[in-house]
Scaffold this motif. Sequence first.
Motif, mmCIF file in Angstrom:
data_model
loop_
_atom_site.group_PDB
_atom_site.id
_atom_site.type_symbol
_atom_site.label_atom_id
_atom_site.label_comp_id
_atom_site.label_asym_id
_atom_site.label_seq_id
_atom_site.Cartn_x
_atom_site.Cartn_y
_atom_site.Cartn_z
ATOM 1 N N SER A 69 3.551 3.616 0.117
ATOM 2 C CA SER A 69 2.984 2.284 0.372
ATOM 3 C C SER A 69 3.844 1.213 -0.284
ATOM 4 O O SER A 69 4.084 0.158 0.306
ATOM 5 C CB SER A 69 1.562 2.197 -0.179
ATOM 6 O OG SER A 69 0.722 3.072 0.519
ATOM 7 N N GLN A 115 -4.100 0.413 5.957
ATOM 8 C CA GLN A 115 -4.786 1.698 5.951
ATOM 9 C C GLN A 115 -6.197 1.604 6.533
ATOM 10 O O GLN A 115 -6.605 2.417 7.327
ATOM 11 C CB GLN A 115 -4.830 2.197 4.511
ATOM 12 C CG GLN A 115 -5.070 3.662 4.390
ATOM 13 C CD GLN A 115 -4.655 4.170 3.020
ATOM 14 O OE1 GLN A 115 -3.983 3.497 2.249
ATOM 15 N NE2 GLN A 115 -5.076 5.381 2.701
ATOM 16 N N ASP A 196 0.774 1.374 7.486
ATOM 17 C CA ASP A 196 0.568 2.177 6.282
ATOM 18 C C ASP A 196 -0.647 3.083 6.484
ATOM 19 O O ASP A 196 -1.781 2.632 6.392
ATOM 20 C CB ASP A 196 0.365 1.258 5.071
ATOM 21 C CG ASP A 196 0.345 2.045 3.765
ATOM 22 O OD1 ASP A 196 0.422 3.293 3.809
ATOM 23 O OD2 ASP A 196 0.243 1.410 2.698
ATOM 24 N N GLU A 197 -0.399 4.333 6.780
ATOM 25 C CA GLU A 197 -1.475 5.302 7.045
ATOM 26 C C GLU A 197 -2.566 4.713 7.934
ATOM 27 O O GLU A 197 -3.738 4.679 7.557
ATOM 28 C CB GLU A 197 -2.079 5.801 5.729
ATOM 29 C CG GLU A 197 -1.039 6.463 4.848
ATOM 30 C CD GLU A 197 -1.650 7.361 3.777
ATOM 31 O OE1 GLU A 197 -2.794 7.810 3.971
ATOM 32 O OE2 GLU A 197 -0.972 7.614 2.783
HETATM 33 MG MG LIG Z 1 -0.380 4.714 0.196
#
Ligand SMILES: [Mg+2]
Lengths: 275, 283
Positions: A69, A115, A196-197
Motif C-alpha cells: 500500500s 480497499q 489497492d486491494e
Molecule cells: Mg495494504
Amino acid sequence: MTTTMDMRPMPLPAETTASKDAAEAKIAMSVRNLKAGYAGGAPVLKGVNLEIREKTVTAIIGPSGCGKSTLIRCLNRMHEAIPGATADGEILIGGRNALELDPVVLRRAVGMVFQRPNPFPTMSIAQNVAAGLTLNGVHDRAILAEAVEKSLRRAALWDEVKDKLDAPGVGLSGGQQQRLCIARALAVEPAILLLDEPCSALDPIATGRIEELLIQIKEQLTVVIVTHNMQQAARVSEYTVFMLMGEMVEYGLTRKMFTQPVDKRTEDYITGRFG
Amino acid sequence: MNEALYARRKRLNALMFALTAVCAAVASGTLLAILGYIAWKGASSLSWDFLLHLPKPVGEKGGGIANSIVGSAKVVGLAGVMGVPVGVLAGVYLAEYGRGKFAFAVRYAADVMNGVPSIVVGLFAYALIVHPMKKFSALSGAVALAFIMIPIVLRNTEEFLRLVPGTIREAALALGVPRWKVTLMVILPTAGRGILTGALLALARVAGETAPLIFTAFGNRFADNGWLNPIATLPHTIYTYAISPYEDWHNQAWAAALILMAFVLLVNVTARVWLRPSSGTSH
Ligand SMILES: [Mg+2]
Ligand SMILES: Nc1ncnc2c1ncn2[C@@H]1O[C@H](COP(=O)(O)OP(=O)(O)O)[C@@H](O)[C@H]1O
C-alpha cells in the motif's frame, strides 16, 4: 479535463531494457530508489526500483505489511496525505519526477481506487461519477452526462444503474459501489489507474466482475493493482512485482514469475511456504 | 451459596434501581412541570390580538407583543447570520488544520467562552458597540448573541467533521481535487446535517437569552425601527413585564413565555428529528 503534464512515454533508457520480455512495451512510470516511511517509524520502503509498462496490468503482491500500500500510494502521492509520511527517490512519469510535481495535477493523471468502496455519501450515483469533474469546475450538463455514461460503461456498471442515476451511491451493493468508485476514477481520464486491494471486501462474483473490467480497461490505460490474492494476480496481470519487507524482490512477466521464479523467496511465497 | 447475602444484594439492587428511576423522573418531570405550568398560566392571555398588536401605553389594558416577536426574530436571525459562518469555518479550521499551538488555544478559548456568563458577553457587546455608537441597538444585541453562538457552533462543527471517515477525504484527494475544495465541497456537506442541527440548537439556545440583551437590544415599546435602534425581544419583554407591578403585564409575561417556549421546543424537535441519520450518512 486537461492536465499540464505530457503523458507521452519517456524514451526507454538503455539500462532499463535489460528485461528482454518487456522490450516492446513502453514505460508509463519508472520508480527509482524509492524510499518511504511514516512519522517516527522505521523506513517502510527501502529503495524500490521498478517499471510500470503502459497499457498493461501490473500486480503488486507480497505478504501483509511488506509495503504494498505504501508503494502504490507513493505513485500518486496519496502517501503524503498522511501527516508525517515521507517519500524520497524518483518516480518518473512522462520524463518528470512525480515527487516534484503538484500532487493535485499528478492525481488527475494517476487515479486511485481504495480497499474499501468509498462513494461520497451525500452524492447520487451520477454525482459520484462526475465528482472529479464537478469539483474541478466542469458544470456543462452535456459533458457531465456523457462522462458519466462513458465511465459507468467502462466500469461495467451502466446497465445496472442507468435507471437510477439519481439514487444515492451508498445504496448500491459493495461490489457495485467499488465499480462506482472505479467509474469515478475513470471519469477524470487518468493515464494510470492504481487499485489497492480493490476486491478484498467483495465476494467472488463481484471480484470476478472487477477483474473482467480491469482486463477491458487496460486497452486504454495502465493499471497497477495491489492484491494479496495470487490467483487474482495470475488472472489479471501481465507483470507482477513481488515485495518483501519493503524491498522489491522480483519483477517480471506474471506467467514467468508464477512458473519459474528467479528468487528463492518468490518461489517460497508463491508456493505458499510463507506469507 | 449464601441465601441471606444473595437476598440482601437483591434488595440493594432494587433500591438503587428505584433511586435512579426517581431521579430520572425528577429530571424529565421538571420539563413537563415547566411546560405545563407555563401553558396553564399563559394560555388565558393568548389570542391573535396578543400576537399581532403592539403594546398599549403603560396603564392601559390589552395590547400585544408583535414588536417583541419581530424583534426576537431579527436579533436572533442576525446573530445566526454572523455567528454560524464564523463558528462553522473556525470549526473547519480546527478539524482540518488544527494541530498546532494556535489550534489548541482556539479550542481552549471556545471551551472557556462556552462557560462565560451570558451577562458578561452582553457587557462586552455593550463596550464594543453600544458605547462607541452611544446607542442601544438591535445590532449590538445580535452581536452579543452571536458571541454566545460561535463557540457552540464551532465545537459542534469540529466534532461532526471529525466523524467524516478519512476514506471520504482520500477519495476526493485522489481525484485531483485541491485540499481546500475537498474540505469545503466534500467533507463539509458530508457532515452538513449534523452541523446544521448544531446551528439550529445554538439558535434556539440564544433565542431564550435575556441577560445579554438588557444593555444591548435594551427593549422598546414601539414598532421595530431598523437595526440601529433599541429593539424589543421576547425574553427581555418577559423580564420587563414580570417585574412590573401590573397584573395585566404579569399575564402577558406568561403568554409571551409560552410563545418563546413553543418556539424553542419547535426548533429543538425539528433539529433532533433532522439529526436522525438518514440512509447512508455515516454518523
Ligand atoms: Mg495494504
Ligand atoms: N499510517 C501509518 N502510520 C505508520 N505506519 C504505517 C502506516 N501505514 C502503514 N504503516 C506501516 O508500514 C508498513 C507497511 O504497510 P503497508 O504499506 O500498508 O503494507 P501492505 O499494504 O503491504 O500490507 C507496515 O509495517 C505498517 O505498520
